[in-house]
Structure formats: structure tokens, C-alpha cells
Scaffold this motif. Sequence first.
Motif, short mmCIF file in Angstrom:
data_model
loop_
_atom_site.label_atom_id
_atom_site.label_comp_id
_atom_site.label_asym_id
_atom_site.label_seq_id
_atom_site.Cartn_x
_atom_site.Cartn_y
_atom_site.Cartn_z
N ILE A 184 0.86 -1.17 0.00
CA ILE A 184 0.00 0.00 0.00
C ILE A 184 0.90 1.23 0.00
CG2 ILE A 184 -1.92 -1.19 1.10
CD1 ILE A 184 -1.20 0.10 3.74
N ALA A 185 0.47 2.28 -0.68
CA ALA A 185 1.38 3.41 -0.91
C ALA A 185 0.64 4.73 -0.90
CB ALA A 185 2.11 3.24 -2.24
N HIS A 186 1.34 5.75 -0.43
CA HIS A 186 0.82 7.12 -0.48
C HIS A 186 1.08 7.67 -1.87
CE1 HIS A 186 0.23 11.35 0.46
NE2 HIS A 186 -0.37 10.96 1.57
N PRO A 187 0.14 8.46 -2.44
CA PRO A 187 0.33 8.96 -3.81
C PRO A 187 1.45 9.97 -3.98
CG PRO A 187 -1.68 9.87 -2.83
CD PRO A 187 -1.19 8.79 -1.91
N GLU A 188 2.14 10.36 -2.91
CA GLU A 188 3.34 11.19 -3.04
C GLU A 188 4.55 10.36 -3.45
OE1 GLU A 188 4.02 13.61 0.42
OE2 GLU A 188 1.90 14.10 0.61
N SER A 189 4.39 9.03 -3.53
CA SER A 189 5.49 8.15 -3.92
C SER A 189 5.68 8.19 -5.44
CB SER A 189 5.20 6.72 -3.47
OG SER A 189 4.96 6.65 -2.08
N PRO A 190 6.86 7.80 -5.93
CA PRO A 190 7.10 7.80 -7.38
C PRO A 190 6.17 6.84 -8.12
CG PRO A 190 9.17 7.71 -6.17
CD PRO A 190 8.08 7.48 -5.16
N LEU A 191 5.89 7.17 -9.38
CA LEU A 191 4.94 6.40 -10.17
C LEU A 191 5.29 4.92 -10.29
CD1 LEU A 191 2.36 6.45 -11.85
CD2 LEU A 191 3.73 7.19 -13.82
N PRO A 192 6.56 4.51 -10.52
CA PRO A 192 6.84 3.07 -10.62
C PRO A 192 6.43 2.30 -9.35
CG PRO A 192 8.67 4.32 -11.49
CD PRO A 192 7.76 5.32 -10.82
N VAL A 193 6.56 2.93 -8.19
CA VAL A 193 6.13 2.29 -6.94
C VAL A 193 4.61 2.21 -6.89
CG1 VAL A 193 6.09 2.54 -4.42
CG2 VAL A 193 8.19 3.00 -5.70
N LEU A 194 3.95 3.29 -7.27
CA LEU A 194 2.49 3.32 -7.22
C LEU A 194 1.86 2.31 -8.18
CD1 LEU A 194 1.94 7.18 -7.01
CD2 LEU A 194 1.92 5.52 -5.14
N LYS A 195 2.51 2.08 -9.30
CA LYS A 195 2.00 1.09 -10.25
C LYS A 195 2.02 -0.32 -9.66
CE LYS A 195 3.26 3.40 -14.61
NZ LYS A 195 4.11 3.30 -15.82
N ARG A 196 2.90 -0.55 -8.69
CA ARG A 196 3.02 -1.87 -8.06
C ARG A 196 2.05 -2.05 -6.89
NH1 ARG A 196 6.36 -5.68 -10.68
NH2 ARG A 196 7.97 -4.53 -11.83
N ALA A 197 1.41 -0.99 -6.46
CA ALA A 197 0.65 -1.02 -5.21
C ALA A 197 -0.71 -1.72 -5.36
CB ALA A 197 0.44 0.40 -4.70
N ASP A 198 -1.11 -2.41 -4.30
CA ASP A 198 -2.44 -2.99 -4.22
C ASP A 198 -3.46 -1.94 -3.79
OD1 ASP A 198 -1.91 -6.03 -4.55
OD2 ASP A 198 -0.41 -5.36 -3.10
N TYR A 199 -2.98 -0.89 -3.15
CA TYR A 199 -3.85 0.21 -2.76
C TYR A 199 -3.01 1.47 -2.73
CZ TYR A 199 -6.64 3.38 0.09
OH TYR A 199 -7.33 4.49 0.54
N VAL A 200 -3.55 2.56 -3.30
CA VAL A 200 -2.93 3.87 -3.24
C VAL A 200 -3.92 4.81 -2.59
CG1 VAL A 200 -2.03 5.82 -4.59
CG2 VAL A 200 -1.56 3.47 -5.33
N GLY A 201 -3.48 5.50 -1.53
CA GLY A 201 -4.41 6.40 -0.86
C GLY A 201 -3.74 7.24 0.21
N SER A 202 -4.55 8.05 0.85
CA SER A 202 -4.07 8.95 1.89
C SER A 202 -3.58 8.17 3.10
CB SER A 202 -5.21 9.88 2.32
OG SER A 202 -6.23 9.13 2.96
N THR A 203 -2.96 8.88 4.02
CA THR A 203 -2.50 8.24 5.26
C THR A 203 -3.67 7.58 5.99
OG1 THR A 203 -0.86 10.00 5.41
CG2 THR A 203 -1.12 8.59 7.32
N SER A 204 -4.76 8.31 6.14
CA SER A 204 -5.95 7.75 6.79
C SER A 204 -6.52 6.60 5.98
CB SER A 204 -7.02 8.82 6.98
OG SER A 204 -6.59 9.81 7.89
N GLY A 205 -6.47 6.74 4.65
CA GLY A 205 -6.98 5.68 3.79
C GLY A 205 -6.18 4.40 3.94
N MET A 206 -4.86 4.51 4.04
CA MET A 206 -4.02 3.33 4.23
C MET A 206 -4.29 2.69 5.59
SD MET A 206 -0.34 4.24 2.50
CE MET A 206 -0.16 5.85 3.27
N LEU A 207 -4.49 3.53 6.60
CA LEU A 207 -4.80 3.00 7.93
C LEU A 207 -6.14 2.26 7.91
CD1 LEU A 207 -4.13 2.76 10.93
CD2 LEU A 207 -5.07 5.06 11.26
N ASP A 208 -7.12 2.81 7.22
CA ASP A 208 -8.42 2.14 7.10
C ASP A 208 -8.28 0.82 6.35
OD1 ASP A 208 -9.65 4.21 8.43
OD2 ASP A 208 -10.35 5.21 6.62
N TRP A 209 -7.43 0.81 5.31
CA TRP A 209 -7.22 -0.42 4.53
C TRP A 209 -6.65 -1.52 5.43
CZ3 TRP A 209 -3.44 -3.85 3.05
CH2 TRP A 209 -3.65 -4.59 1.88
N VAL A 210 -5.71 -1.15 6.27
CA VAL A 210 -5.12 -2.12 7.19
C VAL A 210 -6.16 -2.60 8.20
CG1 VAL A 210 -3.46 -2.37 9.09
CG2 VAL A 210 -2.74 -1.34 6.92
#
Length: 316
Positions: A184-210
Amino acid sequence: MSKRVVTLAHYYTAPAIQQMADKVGDSLELSLYAKECQADTIVFAGVRFMAETAKILNPQAEVILPDAGSTCSLVTQTDVKRLAAWRQKYADHVHVAYINSSAEHKALADWIVTSRNVDDIIAHLYAQGERVIFSPDRNMGAYLNYQYGYDMPLWSAVCEVHDRFNENSLLEGMAAVDGPKYLIAHPESPLPVLKRADYVGSTSGMLDWVRRFDREPDATIFVATEDGILYNMGLARPDLKISQAPIYAGCQCNQCPYMKMNTIEAVRRAQNGEGVRIDYLTPAQMDAARLPIERMLAFSKARMAAAQATPVAVPA
């Protein structure tokens, strides 16, 4: 009558700082909380642009930042005069600015967005036939252009913490771990990392995903964001294996140096009235910066009201 002092701490501050706070959360969430509880004094354990946002939304309150050095690379990499010239170059575009920006920057925007609502707001603008420019975060803008096929011109600043994540180190680190793996990744990360992510979202969004994770119990969840949020994720789901994404050779030590300037001693001093007062913004500056924030808040409120009013289909 005693003054109401409210201490706010961002997720990226150290656990000890979060334990000192009345409220822990994302930056906008914290500023709105202070407004709801009508704080007289706001101690903002975060970075300067967050304290400025708190002052903009709570102009009657005294806002104190514990450490003068708590800035952000998205701010330091943005020369406001150059930004104004860039804005003028695209005078027929709508300027959407990420909330991680200075008060002066916000005053040059038509809309402010957060990492949680940026998708909806930009989609709305494109649906209205608008053309959009996006600032300051180049990585977030690149992801939006990639994900939705936009052609937004982008300002070129990055979060120095998120920009350290890279695809090669990520793949090496994940390959070294057995069993199921998720990223899971924050959208401030580089695009190659974000393309690999199962979820891209805000800090709160990542916490909710977990919090909602209900897949393989032996899975390892890699998190591409500042390490402070791992404390909150661990509290929410102590049963899960959660690891910060590596930035090189297995290193899982990616911290925001500015957030970590919020030490116990600095926060205690701020609670006693010391620290950096956000008293340098003029009423005109605050009014100009508040307008695009209020536009965002009104949009989110209307979107929520519409969702609540939509009848739920009942199976026949």
C-alpha cells in the motif's frame, strides 16, 4: 475563564508525541477538529504548512508550532513568485493545489485538495469541461495523469521522504520475504512504486485499509509512506505483519526529519506558550487561502449529502 488548549499531532510524529495529543490524524482532519472544539490555543505537532492551515481555519485562535525548523520539501522546493508566473502561463486552467503547501501557495489556487479527495475533485472539474493544472506534488500529479488519462501540467516539487521509495529496492525487499505480500502506498510516492501497489491512498486511507484487511493472515503488508503511521497500524491490527517499504538494500528507516523535530520537550514548551506563533499571516492572506479550502469543503459536504440521499436498492 481558562483558555482551551488543544494539542494536535500528525500520524507521522513519534508515538510519544501522539500520546501527548488530544487528537491524532491527517492535517486537515486536525484543523477541522480544532474548529469544532473551538480551541483558544492550538499546539500543532506537525509541520509549518499544517499549522498555517489551522490558523486559516481558526483565525481567532492562537496557533503554536513547537519547532521553527518543521517545514516540508514541497514548500521549500516551491518559489512562490515562480509559481505565480507558472499559474499565469495557464491562466485559462483551473489551479488545483494539494493541501501540503504554504499559505501563500494556497492563495494562488482555485481549489485545495487532500490525498483523500483529489480523485473526486479533479474528476468533477474535468466533467465540467475544465482544464486543470496541479501543484505542488509532481509524483501525485503524475499518478493522476497515469491513472485517469489526464494531461495536467504539473509543478515540480516532491516530498523528499516519499520520493526515496524506488521500484528496485521495493522488489528486492519483497522478494526476500516468504508468503503472501501486499503493497500500500501514499500517492506522493514515485509512479513506478504506485503502479506496483495494491492500494494507493491517503494516510488515513491506508490506515483504514489495514484495519479492514481480511485476506491471508500470514501476509506481509509493505507500506510506502513515512514510518510514523506504522505505530497506528500496529495498534489497529497487532495480528498483522506490517513493514515499511525499503528505500535501499533492505533499509526500512524512512522518516520525515521535519516531523521528528516535534520532540517531547518542544511540544511541552509549546503547551506552555513557547514556540513559533503563526501570527504573520495577514487577514487578506488568510482570506485568499481560505477560499479554495472552503470550496473543497463545500464540495465534500455536497457529495456526502448526495450519497446519503441516494436510496438503497432493495432486492426483489
